[in-house]
Design an enzyme around this catalytic site. Structure first.
Site, PDB file in Angstrom:
ATOM      1  CB  CYS A 549      -0.966   0.073   1.241  1.00 55.91           C
ATOM      2  SG  CYS A 549      -2.127  -1.249   1.110  1.00 55.91           S
ATOM      3  CB  THR A 550      -0.074   4.618  -0.465  1.00 60.74           C
ATOM      4  OG1 THR A 550      -0.430   4.369  -2.091  1.00 60.74           O
ATOM      5  CG2 THR A 550       0.817   5.894  -1.046  1.00 60.74           C
TER       6      THR A 550
END
Ligand SMILES: [Zn+2]
Length: 686
Positions: A549-550
């Protein structure tokens, strides 16, 4: 002598067209019946200026304001539904009907109460609202005058007829009267009461039996000393119908022009001596009145209002104007067209891709294409500035949704989108998948060639490898941006040509000589992989969910995206473009200009590294690595030679690349393997 008048010339203000378009859409729709409208003309036209009849933004405003020296002309607009009707309509018949109407107004006396109808006009038109094209033809119906009406001499200047003092009184009386009677003030009678008193009578007053006057008056739009304006023609026709006895014998016409000549405020006015020997005009004379076009031909005209009415054109010119202001005020040598026409390919439509696109748009870049293979997920819209919650619900493709939003923001944006997965080394291609990977490979190969600049904005290290190879092969500008938790790196890849591969060691020594500032030319700058001494492998294989994920501080992507675009704009505005050298500073460097790497927008660095840990930024410069697994001569040659087979081999075994460029040999011979550690790039995200 021959009685001649100066005809009206139509003048359509650009504000009239949106007005009639709106009428058509909201009121007229398919109705083709005449729409009453108001035009204006002036009696203070300077010499050489045509007698213009203007249709403006207030053409349908019953409360329109008539300024001093401005007069009303009531007419109508006939808007045909189709261009065919406009073209094929019997123009003679059309004008004859208009003349009939005017004749009736004169006969029944309505024209006395409403003299503005004497300046009769009709606008026949067709509006092509889709193309913002307006076809139109003006007519000013009027009648042939009988031979019993005669102009006895050339018009006389007013000052040879009336003393200056009287002229001043006349103007004052007229203006006082006009203030109360502005709509009917185009036509009037003048009575000199005493040597210092002038009375203005309306048409309705002066026409009554027994009422005396000295002059028939009109506000005269003509600017010619020899000829009165066309409104006089219909005025005389009206008087020959309504009160021929007042014309019998000799009479005088005052053509009032509110324009100064010497000390006389109406000094350009003229007086016409005329005589009439006929009876009450009973039969409708021959009529005429179509206006000729700009070249004097009897043809309709066409005006294209796209640039000033089409909302898309308006948005485009507003954007361009914004940028031009920067050029005009601050950076006169800025080449805006160069930026505007640069075709940008954005690999990755995540946080970086979205923000890079927005920033490119700010620079006026029109062609921005997106590549991504993911769909918009619920975590995306808050950080990825081109997506909305609806995109998540719809399960939209990211590239497509991003391109769609770009057009919503700026319709002039030519935004293409490609749903493809960038093939990666170290990810073996199974037979089942080969066809799909081949298609993706071919598509990527084509679109890289079609664009000028390739932005690498993906979330894994190895997905940047193939586009780097392609960018180096096709000599594209490659801008790379990658994010860490609270840090970023933005860089431009060096261009590659034969000079890049000449005796690297000798060059390195030359660049890193004893000076405070030295320069590495564009073709010798490193790429993203030049600092590695292992080929890219499968870095996502053992990623945890967190890492996929970011996981960056939200502001980092805005920083990096903005710098990536500004690095490109500085590069494009450097006289050497992609060849712009980057400065290398020695430890003894004291600051000052880095002239050679400075272009119109300032210094063009090679790499920008920044961190939110300490809010600092550095601009290191690194040279190409002759054994680079992405941009070295051997890789480019192998790619050119084998294309997809080259990818397949690199995908199957990362040793293939290391062998190809000589990394294996180097590592073995020099025994470096144990000592080498590479930066962990697993926290790189898009
Ligand atoms: Zn490289």
């Amino acid at each position: 002598m021959v009685f001649q008048v100066m005809p009206f010339t139509s003048a359509l203000h650009s504000a009239f067209w949106p007005l009639i378009s709106n009428k058509k859409l909201t009121e007229l729709r398919l109705d083709e019946s005449p729409l009453p409208a108001l035009a204006k003309y002036a009696n203070n036209n300077k010499e050489g200026v045509p007698a213009t009849l203007c249709l403006e933004w207030d053409a349908f405003d019953p409360k329109l304001l008539l300024q001093s020296a401005t007069f009303l002309a009531k007419g109508s607009v006939v808007n045909t539904n189709t261009i065919e009707t406009f073209k094929t309509m019997d123009k003679k018949e059309f004008l004859a009907q208009e003349a009939d109407t005017l004749w009736k107004l004169m006969l029944n006396g309505e024209a006395i109460q409403e003299p503005s109808r004497l300046c009769s006009w009709v606008l026949l038109m067709h509006a092509d609202l889709k193309k913002y094209l307006y076809y139109y033809w003006f007519a000013f119906p009027s009648f042939e005058l009988p031979g019993t009406l005669e102009q006895k001499a050339n018009p006389k200047a007013v000052e040879s007829e009336l003393r200056l003092e009287l002229c001043e009184h006349l103007l004052k009386s007229f203006e006082d009267w006009k203030r109360l009677n502005s709509e009917i003030s185009g036509f009037f009678f003048v009575r000199i009461e005493e040597s210092t008193s002038v009375k203005i009578l309306s048409l309705a007053e002066g026409i009554k039996p027994g009422v005396k006057f000295d002059y028939i008056g009109l506000a005269d739009p003509s600017s010619m000393d020899e000829h009165p304006g066309v409104p006089l023609r219909n005025l005389l026709t009206l008087l020959m119908i309504q009160c021929p006895e007042k014309l019998l014998g000799d009479f005088k016409v005052l053509c009032l022009r509110q324009i100064r000549h010497g000390s006389n405020p109406i000094g350009k006015s003229v007086v016409l001596s005329m005589s009439y020997s006929g009876e009450k005009l009973a039969n409708q004379p021959r009529s005429f009145g179509w206006e000729s076009d700009e070249s004097g031909r009897m043809l309709p005209r066409c005006v294209n209002m796209k640039s000033s009415m089409d909302p898309q054109s308006l948005a485009e010119s507003a954007l361009d104007l914004n940028l031009k202001l920067m050029k005009w005020r601050l950076v006169p040598d800025l080449d805006l067209d160069l930026i505007k026409n640069t075709k940008c390919l954005l690999l990755g439509a995540g946080t970086l891709g979205c923000n890079v696109a927005r920033c490119l748009l700010g620079w006026g870049v029109r062609s921005i294409s997106f590549v991504d293979c993911a769909k918009v997920s619920y975590s995306n819209p808050v950080r990825q500035s081109l997506f909305t919650f609806e995109d998540c619900l719809a399960g939209s493709d990211k590239a497509k949704a991003a391109a769609h939003m770009m057009k919503k923001i700026f319709p002039g944006c030519k935004s293409a989108h490609y749903n493809l997965r960038v093939p990666m080394p170290g990810h073996a291609i199974s037979e089942a998948l080969e066809k799909g990977v081949l298609d993706d490979f071919n598509l990527l190969d084509r679109i890289v060639q079609e664009h000028d600049v390739i932005f690498l904005l993906m979330d894994s290290r190895e997905s940047r490898w193939l586009p780097t190879v392609m960018g180096a092969t096709y000599k594209k500008i490659v801008i790379n941006a990658a994010l860490g938790l609270d840090s970023f790196v933005v860089m431009r890849h060096g261009t590659r040509d034969s000079r890049s591969f000449q005796d690297p060691n000798a060059k390195a020594n030359a660049f890193l000589g004893g000076k405070d500032v030295t320069y590495v030319p564009g073709h010798d700058l490193g790429c993203y992989f030049c600092t590695d001494i292992v080929a890219p492998g499968n870095s996502t294989a053992d990623r945890t969910l967190d890492q996929q994920c970011t996981v960056t501080r939200p502001g980092v992507s805005y920083q990096a995206a903005a710098l990536a675009v500004e690095l490109l704009s500085s590069l494009l505005q450097h006289p050497k473009k992609a060849e712009a050298p980057a400065a290398v500073y020695s430890k003894s460097y004291q600051g000052g200009d880095s002239l050679e790497s400075t272009g119109i927008l300032g210094v063009v660095p090679h790499t920008i590294r920044g961190s939110l840990q300490n809010f600092q930024q550095f601009t290191p410069t690194s040279m190409l690595f002759p054994k680079c697994s992405a941009c070295s001569e051997k890789v480019i040659e192998a790619f050119k030679d084998k294309k997809f087979d080259f990818l397949k081999r690199a995908a199957a075994d990362k040793k293939y690349l290391e062998d190809l460029v000589g990394l294996t040999e180097m590592l073995n011979v020099e025994g470096l393997e144990e000592d080498v550690f590479t930066l962990d790039d697993d926290d790189l995200t898009d």
